[in-house]
Design a protein around this motif. Structure first.
Motif, PDB file in Angstrom:
ATOM      1  N   PHE A  67      16.137 -52.883 -22.920  1.00 59.35           N
ATOM      2  CA  PHE A  67      15.121 -53.340 -23.864  1.00 59.35           C
ATOM      3  C   PHE A  67      14.775 -52.178 -24.793  1.00 59.35           C
ATOM      4  N   VAL A  68      14.599 -52.492 -26.073  1.00 56.70           N
ATOM      5  CA  VAL A  68      14.082 -51.535 -27.038  1.00 56.70           C
ATOM      6  C   VAL A  68      12.788 -52.128 -27.583  1.00 56.70           C
ATOM      7  N   LEU A  79      14.151 -48.835 -22.654  1.00 55.57           N
ATOM      8  CA  LEU A  79      14.004 -48.975 -21.208  1.00 55.57           C
ATOM      9  C   LEU A  79      15.227 -49.658 -20.627  1.00 55.57           C
ATOM     10  N   ARG A  80      15.498 -49.346 -19.365  1.00 53.12           N
ATOM     11  CA  ARG A  80      16.716 -49.862 -18.740  1.00 53.12           C
ATOM     12  C   ARG A  80      16.428 -50.324 -17.316  1.00 53.12           C
ATOM     13  N   SER A  81      17.072 -51.424 -16.931  1.00 52.55           N
ATOM     14  CA  SER A  81      17.118 -51.857 -15.542  1.00 52.55           C
ATOM     15  C   SER A  81      18.520 -52.372 -15.286  1.00 52.55           C
ATOM     16  N   GLY A  82      19.296 -51.660 -14.485  1.00 54.55           N
ATOM     17  CA  GLY A  82      20.690 -52.042 -14.310  1.00 54.55           C
ATOM     18  C   GLY A  82      21.405 -52.003 -15.648  1.00 54.55           C
ATOM     19  N   ALA A  83      22.048 -53.119 -16.003  1.00 56.88           N
ATOM     20  CA  ALA A  83      22.761 -53.206 -17.273  1.00 56.88           C
ATOM     21  C   ALA A  83      21.895 -53.765 -18.393  1.00 56.88           C
ATOM     22  N   VAL A  88       5.339 -52.836 -14.139  1.00 59.17           N
ATOM     23  CA  VAL A  88       5.396 -54.199 -13.616  1.00 59.17           C
ATOM     24  C   VAL A  88       6.832 -54.639 -13.357  1.00 59.17           C
ATOM     25  N   PHE A  89       7.720 -54.471 -14.312  1.00 59.29           N
ATOM     26  CA  PHE A  89       9.094 -54.968 -14.187  1.00 59.29           C
ATOM     27  C   PHE A  89      10.060 -53.905 -13.666  1.00 59.29           C
ATOM     28  N   GLY A  90       9.558 -52.729 -13.371  1.00 56.83           N
ATOM     29  CA  GLY A  90      10.379 -51.716 -12.709  1.00 56.83           C
ATOM     30  C   GLY A  90      11.444 -51.085 -13.579  1.00 56.83           C
ATOM     31  N   MET A  91      11.291 -51.163 -14.903  1.00 54.05           N
ATOM     32  CA  MET A  91      12.297 -50.586 -15.781  1.00 54.05           C
ATOM     33  C   MET A  91      12.096 -49.077 -15.907  1.00 54.05           C
ATOM     34  N   GLU A  92      13.135 -48.403 -16.375  1.00 56.40           N
ATOM     35  CA  GLU A  92      13.132 -46.945 -16.487  1.00 56.40           C
ATOM     36  C   GLU A  92      13.164 -46.548 -17.965  1.00 56.40           C
ATOM     37  N   LEU A  93      12.259 -45.678 -18.387  1.00 57.48           N
ATOM     38  CA  LEU A  93      12.276 -45.157 -19.747  1.00 57.48           C
ATOM     39  C   LEU A  93      13.396 -44.128 -19.879  1.00 57.48           C
ATOM     40  N   VAL A  94      14.270 -44.327 -20.900  1.00 56.74           N
ATOM     41  CA  VAL A  94      15.416 -43.423 -21.044  1.00 56.74           C
ATOM     42  C   VAL A  94      15.515 -42.782 -22.423  1.00 56.74           C
ATOM     43  N   ASP A 151      24.368 -55.423 -25.728  1.00 59.35           N
ATOM     44  CA  ASP A 151      24.049 -54.013 -25.975  1.00 59.35           C
ATOM     45  C   ASP A 151      22.564 -53.745 -25.745  1.00 59.35           C
ATOM     46  N   ALA A 152      21.702 -54.509 -26.397  1.00 58.89           N
ATOM     47  CA  ALA A 152      20.263 -54.310 -26.228  1.00 58.89           C
ATOM     48  C   ALA A 152      19.524 -55.544 -26.715  1.00 58.89           C
ATOM     49  N   VAL A 153      18.341 -55.748 -26.155  1.00 62.22           N
ATOM     50  CA  VAL A 153      17.393 -56.737 -26.669  1.00 62.22           C
ATOM     51  C   VAL A 153      16.269 -55.945 -27.319  1.00 62.22           C
ATOM     52  N   VAL A 154      16.123 -56.112 -28.637  1.00 56.76           N
ATOM     53  CA  VAL A 154      15.159 -55.326 -29.407  1.00 56.76           C
ATOM     54  C   VAL A 154      13.945 -56.202 -29.710  1.00 56.76           C
TER      55      VAL A 154
END
Length: 401
Positions: A92-93, A85-89, A62-68, A43-46
Motif C-alpha cells: 500500500f502507498v 507499507l507492506r504485508s507479504g506481497a 491494526v492490519f499489521g503492515m510494515e512501514l518500508v 505492484d502497489a495499491v496507491v
C-alpha cells in the motif's frame, strides 16, 4: 515464459513460492510470450487519504503492515506525504496532500479516502503501452525512466474507470525500497508480543464499481487493452435479494494473479450497495480489496480485537442443512466459522473461506475482504445472498437503502 519464471519483486521479498501462491490466490500456468500485454502481477495499491500520517500508523497497528519507505517534504517532495507499507506481497502507498493545490486533495474532496492507482508490475512497459494505445486506451503518462542511486524504474500510466489509473511498472533494474524519490523508512511502532508476523500474505482481487450500463464497456476494455480473459459472470438471481440487485463480471490476467470483478447496479425495489457506493464516492472507483490469508480465523481474531468491524452473518446461515450438505468437510468445525461470522463456499475445484469488513472510512465506500482459498478459484457465489442481505442491513442503518 511460464508462471515459474514470473514471481513479482514483492513476492520474492515476502519469501512466497509458487505453491503458496497457487493456494493463496489461485495462480495458474500460462505462456506470457503469447500475451500482448503481459502482466507479472500487482505492484502497489496507491491511496489518497485525508491524513496519511495517521493512516500509516493505523495500517501498522491494526492490519499489521510494515512501514518500508517514505516521501515528503524532508525528501524534496513538497506536494504530499507518502508512506509505503507492506504485508507479504501486498504493498500500500498512502498519500496525503500537503500543498493546497495538490491534485490529491482534489481527489479526496470528491471521493474521500480511496484508491487512485492500481499499479501493475509488467516486464515491458513500452510493449504494453504500444498495445494499449493501438487499442484505444488513454495514456496518462508516457513511458519514461526514473533513476536514483538504486537504479532505474521504467513507468507509464493508463486511465481506467472514473478517476482510477493503472501505473505500469518495470522495476527489474531497481533495488531501492520503492521508487526514486522515496527513502527507506522504518517505524517506531512495535508489534505486541505474540502477534503473527503478518495478517495477510497476498492481494487476491480488486473490485471496481461502475455506473449502470457500463460494466460490459469496462469488461471489453480489459479484454481489448490488457488481453484479460473473462473468468466469471454473475447476473440475475445469482446476485440479487428480494430488494436489490447488481450485475458482476470478472476479468483476469493470464496467470490469474490479477483479477478484477466489475460491478454495476441493476434495477430493484430499493437502492443497491453499488448505488450507495456511486453516490458517496461520487462516481466509479475501487470498492474493495480481497486480502489473501493462510489463516483467516487468526486474522479475524486479531483484527476484531483491534476494533475492526465485520459484517454480521445470522446463525441461520450456518444452520441451513442445504449449506452444510453443499460445503462438506472444511478444515475447521462449522461452529468455529459461526463464532466469527466467516462464510464458506465450495465449487468443483475446492472451497474458500471469506469475510467482509464494514466500510473503513467515513463514507460508506471502500472496505476489505479476507479470503482463504483451498483449491476454489471462485468468488463465493454461494454466499452472495447472505453477503448482500448483510450489506442491505448496514445500508438501512445509514438511511441509504
Amino acid at each position: 515464459m511460464t508462471v515459474d519464471q514470473s514471481l513479482t519483486s514483492q513476492e520474492r521479498l515476502a519469501d512466497l513460492d509458487l505453491a503458496q501462491l497457487r493456494q493463496l490466490v489461485g495462480l495458474v500456468e500460462y505462456d506470457a510470450d503469447r500475451d500482448p500485454f503481459p502482466v507479472t502481477g500487482w505492484d502497489a495499491v496507491v491511496w489518497s487519504v485525508g491524513n496519511a500520517t495517521q493512516a500509516a500508523l493505523y495500517y501498522q497497528a491494526v492490519f499489521g503492515m510494515e512501514l518500508v519507505a517514505y516521501s515528503g517534504p524532508e525528501t524534496g517532495n513538497r506536494d504530499h506525504h507518502a508512506f509505503v507499507l507492506r504485508s507479504g506481497a501486498v504493498r500500500f502507498v498512502l498519500k496525503g496532500g500537503i500543498d493546497p493545490r495538490s491534485s490529491l486533495l482534489d481527489h479526496h474532496r470528491r471521493h474521500g479516502d480511496g484508491i487512485v492507482d492500481i499499479a501493475l508490475e509488467v516486464p515491458d512497459v513500452d510493449r504494453c503501452v504500444a498495445h494499449a494505445r493501438a487499442h484505444g486506451a488513454t495514456i496518462l503518462d508516457e513511458p519514461h525512466d526514473v533513476t536514483d542511486e538504486h537504479g532505474t524504474v521504467r513507468v507509464a500510466a493508463i486511465a481506467a474507470y472514473g478517476d482510477t489509473r493503472h501505473s505500469l511498472v518495470d522495476r527489474s533494474r531497481y533495488t531501492g525500497p520503492y521508487l526514486p524519490g522515496y527513502v527507506a523508512r522504518t517505524s517506531g511502532y512495535t508489534k505486541p508480543a505474540g502477534e503473527p508476523k503478518r495478517l495477510f500474505q497476498a492481494l487476491d482481487h480488486v473490485v471496481g464499481n461502475v455506473e449502470l450500463g457500463r460494466m460490459d464497456e469496462w469488461v471489453a476494455f480489459y479484454n481489448r487493452i490488457m488481453g484479460f480473459t473473462n473468468m466469471a459472470e454473475f447476473v440475475g438471481d445469482d446476485i440479487a435479494t428480494e430488494y436489490s440487485a447488481l450485475m458482476s463480471k470478472v476479468v483476469a490476467s493470464g496467470n490469474h494473479r490479477v483479477k478484477f470483478p466489475l460491478n454495476e447496479p441493476a434495477v430493484g425495489k430499493k437502492r443497491s450497495q453499488i448505488d450507495e457506493y456511486l453516490d458517496f464516492y461520487d462516481g466509479p472507483g475501487a470498492q474493495h480489496l480481497a486480502l489473501a490469508t493462510g489463516d483467516i480465523l487468526r486474522t479475524v481474531d486479531v483484527l476484531r480485537a483491534k476494533g475492526v468491524q465485520f459484517l454480521a452473518t445470522p446463525d441461520s446461515y450456518y444452520e441451513d442443512p442445504e449449506l452444510r450438505a453443499r460445503i462438506g468437510e472444511v478444515r475447521v468445525p462449522i461452529e468455529e466459522l459461526q463464532s466469527r461470522g466467516v462464510l464458506v463456499d465450495r465449487d468443483e475445484d475446492g472451497y474458500l473461506l471469506q469475510i467482509f469488513t464494514k466500510p473503513i472510512g467515513d463514507r460508506p465506500t471502500v472496505f476489505f475482504e479476507l479470503i482463504e482459498r483451498h483449491g476454489s478459484l471462485g468468488f463465493g457465489k454461494g454466499n452472495f445472498q447472505a453477503l448482500f442481505e448483510a450489506l442491505e442491513r448496514e445500508q438501512a442503518k445509514r438511511g441509504n437503502f
